[in-house]
Write a protein that holds these residues in place. Structure first.
Motif, PDB file in Angstrom:
ATOM      1  N   SER A  28     -16.335   6.661   0.423  1.00 64.41           N
ATOM      2  CA  SER A  28     -15.357   7.008  -0.296  1.00 64.41           C
ATOM      3  C   SER A  28     -15.393   6.187  -1.216  1.00 64.41           C
ATOM      4  O   SER A  28     -15.074   7.012  -2.608  1.00 64.41           O
ATOM      5  CB  SER A  28     -14.206   7.206   0.731  1.00 64.41           C
ATOM      6  OG  SER A  28     -13.679   6.076   1.123  1.00 64.41           O
ATOM      7  N   VAL A  29     -15.071   4.789  -1.115  1.00 63.88           N
ATOM      8  CA  VAL A  29     -15.199   3.971  -2.412  1.00 63.88           C
ATOM      9  C   VAL A  29     -16.323   4.076  -3.272  1.00 63.88           C
ATOM     10  O   VAL A  29     -15.996   4.085  -4.599  1.00 63.88           O
ATOM     11  CB  VAL A  29     -14.776   2.623  -1.975  1.00 63.88           C
ATOM     12  CG1 VAL A  29     -14.643   1.763  -2.943  1.00 63.88           C
ATOM     13  CG2 VAL A  29     -13.546   2.447  -1.011  1.00 63.88           C
ATOM     14  N   LEU A  54      -7.312   2.234  -2.420  1.00 65.02           N
ATOM     15  CA  LEU A  54      -8.171   1.881  -3.421  1.00 65.02           C
ATOM     16  C   LEU A  54      -8.886   3.119  -4.015  1.00 65.02           C
ATOM     17  O   LEU A  54      -9.195   3.089  -5.103  1.00 65.02           O
ATOM     18  CB  LEU A  54      -9.368   0.990  -2.754  1.00 65.02           C
ATOM     19  CG  LEU A  54     -10.355   0.056  -3.549  1.00 65.02           C
ATOM     20  CD1 LEU A  54      -9.502  -0.475  -4.657  1.00 65.02           C
ATOM     21  CD2 LEU A  54     -11.223  -0.522  -2.899  1.00 65.02           C
ATOM     22  N   VAL A  55      -9.212   4.095  -3.263  1.00 67.25           N
ATOM     23  CA  VAL A  55      -9.823   5.322  -3.775  1.00 67.25           C
ATOM     24  C   VAL A  55      -8.932   5.748  -4.696  1.00 67.25           C
ATOM     25  O   VAL A  55      -9.256   6.446  -5.777  1.00 67.25           O
ATOM     26  CB  VAL A  55     -10.014   6.264  -2.494  1.00 67.25           C
ATOM     27  CG1 VAL A  55     -10.336   7.656  -3.046  1.00 67.25           C
ATOM     28  CG2 VAL A  55     -11.051   5.793  -1.663  1.00 67.25           C
ATOM     29  N   PHE A  59     -15.823  -3.817  -0.123  1.00 70.00           N
ATOM     30  CA  PHE A  59     -15.683  -2.362  -0.050  1.00 70.00           C
ATOM     31  C   PHE A  59     -16.615  -1.544  -0.248  1.00 70.00           C
ATOM     32  O   PHE A  59     -16.706  -0.155  -0.137  1.00 70.00           O
ATOM     33  CB  PHE A  59     -14.378  -1.976  -0.899  1.00 70.00           C
ATOM     34  CG  PHE A  59     -12.959  -2.366  -0.026  1.00 70.00           C
ATOM     35  CD1 PHE A  59     -12.506  -1.613   0.956  1.00 70.00           C
ATOM     36  CD2 PHE A  59     -12.199  -3.435  -0.549  1.00 70.00           C
ATOM     37  CE1 PHE A  59     -11.484  -1.856   1.659  1.00 70.00           C
ATOM     38  CE2 PHE A  59     -11.092  -3.769   0.009  1.00 70.00           C
ATOM     39  CZ  PHE A  59     -10.663  -3.039   1.119  1.00 70.00           C
ATOM     40  N   CYS A  60     -17.918  -2.133  -1.025  1.00 69.23           N
ATOM     41  CA  CYS A  60     -18.944  -1.326  -1.510  1.00 69.23           C
ATOM     42  C   CYS A  60     -19.601  -0.461  -0.302  1.00 69.23           C
ATOM     43  O   CYS A  60     -20.442   0.428  -0.611  1.00 69.23           O
ATOM     44  CB  CYS A  60     -19.648  -1.963  -2.260  1.00 69.23           C
ATOM     45  SG  CYS A  60     -20.387  -3.569  -1.453  1.00 69.23           S
ATOM     46  N   VAL A 103     -14.318  -4.426  -5.999  1.00 68.48           N
ATOM     47  CA  VAL A 103     -15.035  -3.780  -4.916  1.00 68.48           C
ATOM     48  C   VAL A 103     -16.178  -4.405  -4.269  1.00 68.48           C
ATOM     49  O   VAL A 103     -16.419  -4.656  -2.729  1.00 68.48           O
ATOM     50  CB  VAL A 103     -15.465  -2.190  -5.287  1.00 68.48           C
ATOM     51  CG1 VAL A 103     -16.224  -1.477  -3.997  1.00 68.48           C
ATOM     52  CG2 VAL A 103     -14.205  -1.425  -5.409  1.00 68.48           C
ATOM     53  N   ASN A 160       0.873  -1.237  -0.012  1.00 72.45           N
ATOM     54  CA  ASN A 160      -0.063   0.091  -0.047  1.00 72.45           C
ATOM     55  C   ASN A 160       0.775   1.329   0.030  1.00 72.45           C
ATOM     56  O   ASN A 160       0.331   2.126  -0.402  1.00 72.45           O
ATOM     57  CB  ASN A 160      -0.888   0.061   1.266  1.00 72.45           C
ATOM     58  CG  ASN A 160      -2.206  -0.797   0.930  1.00 72.45           C
ATOM     59  OD1 ASN A 160      -2.817  -0.722   0.043  1.00 72.45           O
ATOM     60  ND2 ASN A 160      -2.410  -1.702   1.717  1.00 72.45           N
ATOM     61  N   VAL A 162     -18.260   1.295   1.899  1.00 70.08           N
ATOM     62  CA  VAL A 162     -17.384   2.309   2.076  1.00 70.08           C
ATOM     63  C   VAL A 162     -17.988   3.589   1.131  1.00 70.08           C
ATOM     64  O   VAL A 162     -17.655   3.460   0.005  1.00 70.08           O
ATOM     65  CB  VAL A 162     -16.012   2.151   2.125  1.00 70.08           C
ATOM     66  CG1 VAL A 162     -14.963   3.514   2.437  1.00 70.08           C
ATOM     67  CG2 VAL A 162     -15.546   0.921   3.057  1.00 70.08           C
ATOM     68  N   ASN A 171      -5.806  -1.073   0.958  1.00 73.89           N
ATOM     69  CA  ASN A 171      -6.723  -0.324   2.116  1.00 73.89           C
ATOM     70  C   ASN A 171      -7.609   0.544   1.616  1.00 73.89           C
ATOM     71  O   ASN A 171      -7.437   0.779   0.205  1.00 73.89           O
ATOM     72  CB  ASN A 171      -5.865   0.168   3.169  1.00 73.89           C
ATOM     73  CG  ASN A 171      -4.731   1.411   2.543  1.00 73.89           C
ATOM     74  OD1 ASN A 171      -5.066   2.024   1.584  1.00 73.89           O
ATOM     75  ND2 ASN A 171      -3.751   1.748   3.163  1.00 73.89           N
ATOM     76  N   VAL A 172      -8.387   1.386   2.097  1.00 72.63           N
ATOM     77  CA  VAL A 172      -9.477   2.079   1.385  1.00 72.63           C
ATOM     78  C   VAL A 172      -8.851   3.313   0.841  1.00 72.63           C
ATOM     79  O   VAL A 172      -9.181   3.735  -0.460  1.00 72.63           O
ATOM     80  CB  VAL A 172     -10.472   2.750   2.741  1.00 72.63           C
ATOM     81  CG1 VAL A 172     -11.378   3.875   1.928  1.00 72.63           C
ATOM     82  CG2 VAL A 172     -11.175   1.546   3.032  1.00 72.63           C
ATOM     83  N   SER A 173      -7.755   3.942   1.446  1.00 73.46           N
ATOM     84  CA  SER A 173      -7.015   5.173   0.559  1.00 73.46           C
ATOM     85  C   SER A 173      -6.677   4.774  -0.708  1.00 73.46           C
ATOM     86  O   SER A 173      -6.530   5.585  -1.456  1.00 73.46           O
ATOM     87  CB  SER A 173      -6.048   5.778   1.741  1.00 73.46           C
ATOM     88  OG  SER A 173      -6.529   6.088   2.715  1.00 73.46           O
TER      89      SER A 173
END
Length: 732
Positions: A178-179, A145-146, A173-174, A168, A111, A176, A141-143
């Motif tokens: 932000s994603v 992935l964004v 992650f769907c 996703v 990451n 979240v 991680n989320v960051s």
């Protein structure tokens, strides 16, 4: 000593939790100077994080070197923090070397590298590292992935974006927000239907979700649907719209020039209080009203704005220019200078449009000086506008100098230079610029090239340009190119080729029909122009003001007075079109040519109050007086008006002189010649151009050739060959 080390270690942890990064490094330095060594590997990530936060790369390198000697680099957390330090400080090569030297890696390691590349704008490299991490089975991680989804959107990898959406969903992650919003933004740029479907399926929608979809409707030229969605958002009541949401709708209204919808959004903004303190909303309102041709409302919004910035000034300045209120644009620039607001490149582009309209060389050069002083010489948009303004002000050589000084000549600058040279009667140079272009020409470039070919009146060059348009796939695909092809052939005298090109146009409109009617008019075929005009109406196209001007011009030059008057009457009464001064001038010229000077004068006297006859109108009266001797009162009035309107133009004096000569009033002829000398009017002689082979020869009226008899004989023989060829072509 051990207790001191523990105390400093505790201080490092405490300072880290409070975000006191300088204190962290001070404590670490104190430990180093005391002669003791940190044995706790979990403190080093904190130290490296402090270096990254403070961008102290050199200190981080020193700490890294000391750890490398002691073997602490083998710890995964330490290795991750070292790679993160280098990434955050922009040393991507050192970061990847640190990553490659790690014995063990976890998801954080991957990451760090993926996030680092993407965060620094290296989208393709970041996506490559992301693919490698997936092969090794590590999860983002989320960051990260964004940022991956954002990179796919920037690179327009829409197919990969849909695959990412599937990933996703599979990985959970769907849920979240932000994603979800990142996926929504990706769809909004490539597939509005999928974006709306995803939006409707979202259980939790925040203000970003709503703004993304509203913006996508605005960009897709559907601001009404965007407004409906805004109303639905307000009605639902779960999420309050913010200034960004309103700004997106206003941008859509500006694109569509839809003032009615824009006013509704303006009213909503006032109720919500966005207009009072948000300069972005106010600037969007100014832009929307300006582009919707309601610049007075735009100025009211601007005048009420207390927190103006450079964008506010540029928006209202561009608004006056867009609405062709150039004098008010100059006044606004004066107010801008009084408020000590420094002009930027956008301001200068608007000022160049004003200079272009007034055709004033000196202000144009002044703007150029400002551009040089402020370092805008490399701004391609500003330089293209400068070239356009220079050519409009008859400073073609200055425009050429600016063009040649550009390091990279893009398609816009080349198109502008070609257009300027064509307008200035230098078609060969315009065609030469086109041949030197490195970028692929677009439709505007081809239109300008065809204009240059029409100015040269060279049929071979027009055929060549037509061929380029076909090869580029722009012929029969772009209506502006099609119309220019017809115009080029018509101005070369090849009216049948113009008609064949017109017949090949798959989707004609009013503009293309007007072009064909004009083609017949300029080639002296008024009957065929009238036939095309009737055919156009039969096919369901409503003539516009330009169409009426073209058909009136055909009737004028063809001497079809009765038909011309009937068409003018139909324009006003049947189609409820308001004639412009050009229409009236054409009618005056038609009546004057037919000898109906009194009727033409009556028409001038009864013009609408907001119209004042120009020099071309009075010139038509004067020409009519020359051809058919009229009362001295009419002649004197016409001469007075022409010379008053254009006191420094030679054509008015020459026309007046020829009228007096027709009356055998030699004293008045001499008086006109004295006036020309006293006022130092530059007399521009007429000329004829004859094409011989690839060379064009110009014969200037009254020119004394300083050539030998042999050379003069060659010129005459060339002219005879051209005339013989022309007569032969008429029989073919």
């Amino acid at each position: 000593m051990c207790s001191k080390l523990q105390a400093l270690s505790s201080r490092i942890k405490q300072a880290s939790s409070n975000g006191k990064w300088r204190e962290v490094l001070c404590c670490y330095s104190e430990i180093q100077t005391s002669g003791t060594q940190l044995s706790d590997p979990f403190l080093f990530p904190i130290v490296f994080k402090a270096c990254a936060k403070l961008s102290w790369l050199s200190q981080g390198r020193c700490i890294h070197a000391s750890l490398y000697k002691r073997g602490f680099e083998s710890f995964v957390s330490v290795g991750n923090s070292i790679a993160d330090l280098y990434m955050k400080c922009g040393d991507l090569c050192s970061a990847t070397r640190s990553f490659d030297s790690m014995t063990w890696r976890d998801s954080v390691s991957w990451n760090v590298v993926v996030f680092g590349f993407l965060d620094h704008g290296f989208e393709e490299e970041g996506l490559r590292w992301f693919s490698k991490s997936r092969v090794w089975g590590f999860e983002p991680n989320v960051s990260t992935l964004v940022l991956v989804i954002h990179a796919l959107r920037c690179l327009r990898f829409h197919v990969d974006g849909k695959k990412m959406h599937s990933y996703v969903i599979r990985t959970g992650f769907c849920g979240v927000s932000s994603v979800q919003n990142s996926i929504l933004s990706l769809y909004a740029e490539c597939d509005l239907m999928s974006a709306r479907k995803l939006f409707d399926e979202m259980s939790e929608r925040d203000v970003i979700s709503w703004s993304v979809v509203i913006k996508s409707y605005a960009q897709s030229q559907e601001p009404v649907r965007g407004l409906k969605l805004l109303k639905e958002m307000v009605r639902e009541g779960k999420t309050e719209p913010d200034s960004v949401t309103v700004t997106n709708v206003l941008k859509g209204c500006a694109v569509l020039e839809d003032v009615d919808v824009g006013r509704s959004v303006h009213g909503f903004s006032i109720r919500k209080g966005f207009v009072l303190g948000d300069v972005f909303v106010r600037n969007s309102l100014i832009d929307m009203y300006s582009k919707g041709f309601d610049v007075d409302s735009a100025f009211r919004v601007f005048d009420e704005t207390t927190c103006r910035n450079i964008v506010s000034w540029n928006s209202i300045l561009a608004g006056f220019v867009h609405n062709q209120r150039y004098e008010e644009a100059v006044k606004m620039f004066g107010l801008m200078s009084k408020d000590a607001v420094e002009a930027d490149d956008v301001t200068l582009v608007s000022l160049l449009q004003v200079c272009k309209f007034f055709e004033q060389p000196l202000p144009c050069k002044s703007v150029h000086c400002v551009m040089i002083r402020h370092g805008y010489e490399s701004n391609e948009v500003a330089l293209s506008s400068l070239i356009d303004a220079y050519t409009s002000c008859s400073l073609v050589d200055d425009a050429r100098t600016v063009f040649e000084s550009m390091t990279y000549k893009d398609v816009v600058s080349c198109s502008t230079m070609i257009s300027g040279l064509a307008r200035s009667g230098r078609p060969d140079e315009a065609i030469s610029i086109f041949c030197q272009m490195k970028d692929k020409p677009n439709a505007i470039t081809l239109v300008n090239l065809l204009d240059a070919c029409s100015v040269s009146a060279d049929l071979r060059k027009s055929k060549w340009a037509h061929g380029i348009a076909i090869r580029r796939g722009l012929a029969t695909a772009d209506i502006s190119v099609d119309t220019s092809i017809v115009d080029a052939y018509a101005k070369c005298g090849a009216i049948e080729m113009a008609r064949r090109a017109f017949d090949l146009v798959p989707s004609r409109n009013v503009v293309s029909w007007t072009g064909m009617i004009s083609a017949y008019a300029i080639n002296g075929l008024p009957e065929r122009a009238l036939a095309s005009f009737e055919e156009m109406k039969r096919e369901g196209y409503t003539p516009n003001a330009v169409t009426y001007l073209a058909i009136l011009s055909a009737c004028n030059h063809g001497g079809l007075i009765k038909q011309g008057l009937m068409i003018f009457k139909s324009m006003v009464e049947d189609h409820n079109k308001k004639p412009s001064l050009q229409h009236y001038s054409c009618l005056v010229d038609m009546l004057s040519r037919a000898g109906e000077i009194d009727t033409a004068m009556e028409l001038i006297k009864n013009l609408p109050e907001d119209m004042k006859p120009g020099v071309s109108t009075w010139g038509s009266i004067l020409s009519g007086c020359r051809n058919r001797l009229k009362s001295r009162i009419v002649t004197t009035e016409a001469i007075s008006e022409v010379l008053e309107l254009e006191p420094l133009c030679s054509s008015g004096y020459l026309l007046a002189s020829s009228v007096f000569a027709a009356e055998k009033s030699w004293e008045d002829v001499a008086s006109m010649r004295r006036l020309v000398k006293e006022k130092k009017v530059r007399v521009v002689a007429g000329y004829s151009t004859v094409l011989e082979g690839t060379m064009s020869r110009r014969f200037l009226a009254g020119e004394k050739l300083n050539q030998s008899d042999c050379e003069l004989n060659n010129v005459v023989q060339s002219l005879r060959r051209c005339l013989t060829l022309e007569n032969t072509m008429e029989w073919i």
